[in-house]
Design an enzyme around this catalytic site. Structure first.
Site, PDB file in Angstrom:
ATOM      1  N   GLY A 113       8.267 -40.084  -1.804  1.00  0.00           N
ATOM      2  CA  GLY A 113       7.816 -40.901  -2.906  1.00  0.00           C
ATOM      3  C   GLY A 113       6.380 -41.371  -2.761  1.00  0.00           C
ATOM      4  O   GLY A 113       5.566 -40.764  -2.053  1.00  0.00           O
ATOM      5  N   ARG A 161       9.819 -24.313  -4.620  1.00  0.00           N
ATOM      6  CA  ARG A 161      10.528 -24.592  -3.376  1.00  0.00           C
ATOM      7  C   ARG A 161      10.868 -23.324  -2.605  1.00  0.00           C
ATOM      8  O   ARG A 161      10.879 -23.320  -1.371  1.00  0.00           O
ATOM      9  CB  ARG A 161      11.827 -25.352  -3.678  1.00  0.00           C
ATOM     10  CG  ARG A 161      11.655 -26.785  -4.127  1.00  0.00           C
ATOM     11  CD  ARG A 161      13.005 -27.384  -4.511  1.00  0.00           C
ATOM     12  NE  ARG A 161      12.904 -28.789  -4.879  1.00  0.00           N
ATOM     13  CZ  ARG A 161      13.928 -29.524  -5.298  1.00  0.00           C
ATOM     14  NH1 ARG A 161      15.137 -28.961  -5.395  1.00  0.00           N
ATOM     15  NH2 ARG A 161      13.767 -30.784  -5.600  1.00  0.00           N
ATOM     16  N   GLU A 184       0.823  -1.208   0.000  1.00  0.00           N
ATOM     17  CA  GLU A 184       0.000   0.000   0.000  1.00  0.00           C
ATOM     18  C   GLU A 184       0.858   1.259   0.000  1.00  0.00           C
ATOM     19  O   GLU A 184       0.569   2.231  -0.706  1.00  0.00           O
ATOM     20  CB  GLU A 184      -0.918   0.018   1.238  1.00  0.00           C
ATOM     21  CG  GLU A 184      -1.859  -1.174   1.325  1.00  0.00           C
ATOM     22  CD  GLU A 184      -1.307  -2.295   2.183  1.00  0.00           C
ATOM     23  OE1 GLU A 184      -2.086  -2.864   2.966  1.00  0.00           O
ATOM     24  OE2 GLU A 184      -0.096  -2.610   2.066  1.00  0.00           O
ATOM     25  N   CYS A 212      -0.114   0.605   7.875  1.00  0.00           N
ATOM     26  CA  CYS A 212      -0.506   1.056   6.540  1.00  0.00           C
ATOM     27  C   CYS A 212      -1.728   1.968   6.599  1.00  0.00           C
ATOM     28  O   CYS A 212      -1.889   2.857   5.749  1.00  0.00           O
ATOM     29  CB  CYS A 212      -0.806  -0.147   5.645  1.00  0.00           C
ATOM     30  SG  CYS A 212       0.678  -1.061   5.156  1.00  0.00           S
TER      31      CYS A 212
END
Length: 361
Positions: free
Chosen positions: A289, A184, A52, A84
């Site tokens: 897995g 990631r 902002e 803000c």
């Protein structure tokens, strides 16, 4: 540009903070004066200016009487930056349109302060999209018992993660690999099962276009496997946690003593995730897995599924992407919510959330 178009643009701006603003949320903002965008900004770095404030500074005097469109309720507290709401009031903004309320109780309350100052405030425009964008941030304040869990699988068309010989490098192409490295960067930790660690010997580090502000921790879930200290997971370029059964914790600690890894003794997945959350991990990306994926799905512990589908077939001899999970019959099967679909060159990315996003939060 109307408010809906401005909010879509603000959401696209917010993504530019991926991997850099955690533990803060990603936020984008646009200032509209007579339907013209006169200032825009995004939260670019943890501790830096909020979206902002950047947008208001760029708008300058044209912010007076204008509308501020922002993806999250403006903060009303002093943290790394001033509130803000103070900047919004001082700029003379007449209307604030926020996509979602701030789930952080410490930062919430900005909307009430703005209304008290005579500013028109509306919350909810593209609220689902905004909460999906900051899903891990929202989860942190609503589910303190475990991290937000993403599951990423790259598979063939017939949902296989390796061929009949166990080879999985590489099912997907380079654009998909680049996406995974960027993905990631926005997680606290990246995890794999012990069998995958031994078979693929992954590094689980971020090596892509986004440099994470904090290097993600690597987590390996050791079951019956005997992990070797020579695995790439134990390199010194990122911290590593080994989740291991309590009965094997001493053996694992002795065997991996020289690696610097932290040994986490637990006996269930729920215990493991609770312990990881206690250790400060609020978001966890699991990359395999098949047994790991099956266990998490069986226990209802996957919040988001990132599926990269590659245009090839591996047949019955290939390794199924999920194992050890008896899915329910169609009549009671969970229907997940599609968050995103897009092409990654020849591969296809499908992102799904387990929980539907309600219009009101």
């Amino acid at each position: 540009m109307n408010e809906l178009e401005a909010m879509r643009h603000a959401l696209s701006l917010a993504w530019l903070g991926w991997g850099r603003v955690h533990p803060n949320p990603m936020v984008g903002a646009v200032v509209l004066a007579d339907r013209e965008p006169v200032g825009e900004g995004f939260h670019a770095e943890y501790g830096g200016e909020h979206a902002e404030v950047v947008a208001l500074r760029r708008a300058g005097d044209r912010a007076r009487g204008a509308t501020l469109v922002v993806t999250l309720e403006p903060c009303g507290h002093t943290g790394k930056q001033p509130p803000c709401v103070d900047a919004i009031i001082a700029a003379g903004i007449a209307r604030v349109v926020a996509a979602a309320a701030d789930p952080n109780p410490e930062a919430a309350g900005g909307a009430e302060r703005l209304r008290a100052a005579g500013i028109d405030v509306a919350i909810g425009l593209l609220g689902c999209e905004a909460r999906q964008q900051n899903a891990a941030f929202v989860h942190r304040f609503r589910h303190a018992q475990r991290p937000w869990v993403g599951l990423k699988l790259a598979t063939s068309l017939d949902f296989r993660i390796a061929d009949g010989s166990g080879h999985s490098k590489w099912i997907s192409g380079k654009p998909a690999l680049d996406f995974v490295h960027s993905l990631r960067a926005g997680f606290d930790a990246i995890g794999v099962g012990g069998r995958t660690a031994l078979r693929d010997d992954p590094r689980l580090t971020v090596r892509g276009p986004v440099t994470p502000r904090v290097t993600p921790t690597r987590v390996v879930f050791e079951g019956a496997e005997v992990l070797s200290a020579s695995l790439a997971l134990f390199s010194r370029d990122a911290p590593t946690i080994v989740v291991t059964p309590r009965a094997r914790a001493v053996d694992s600690g002795d065997r991996l003593a020289g690696t610097g890894a932290t040994i986490l003794p637990v006996d269930t997945l729920h215990e493991a995730l609770a312990a990881l959350r206690h250790a400060g991990i609020t978001s966890l990306l699991i990359e395999g897995g098949a047994r790991m994926a099956g266990w998490l799905l069986r226990e209802g512990l996957v919040d988001r599924f990132y599926w990269i589908q590659s245009p090839l077939w591996l047949g019955d001899a290939g390794t199924p992407a999920v194992a050890g999970w008896d899915a329910p019959p169609l009549s009671v099967a969970e229907r997940w919510t599609v968050v995103e679909r897009r092409a990654l060159d020849q591969d296809t990315l499908l992102v799904l959330d387990r929980e539907p996003c309600s219009p009101v939060s």
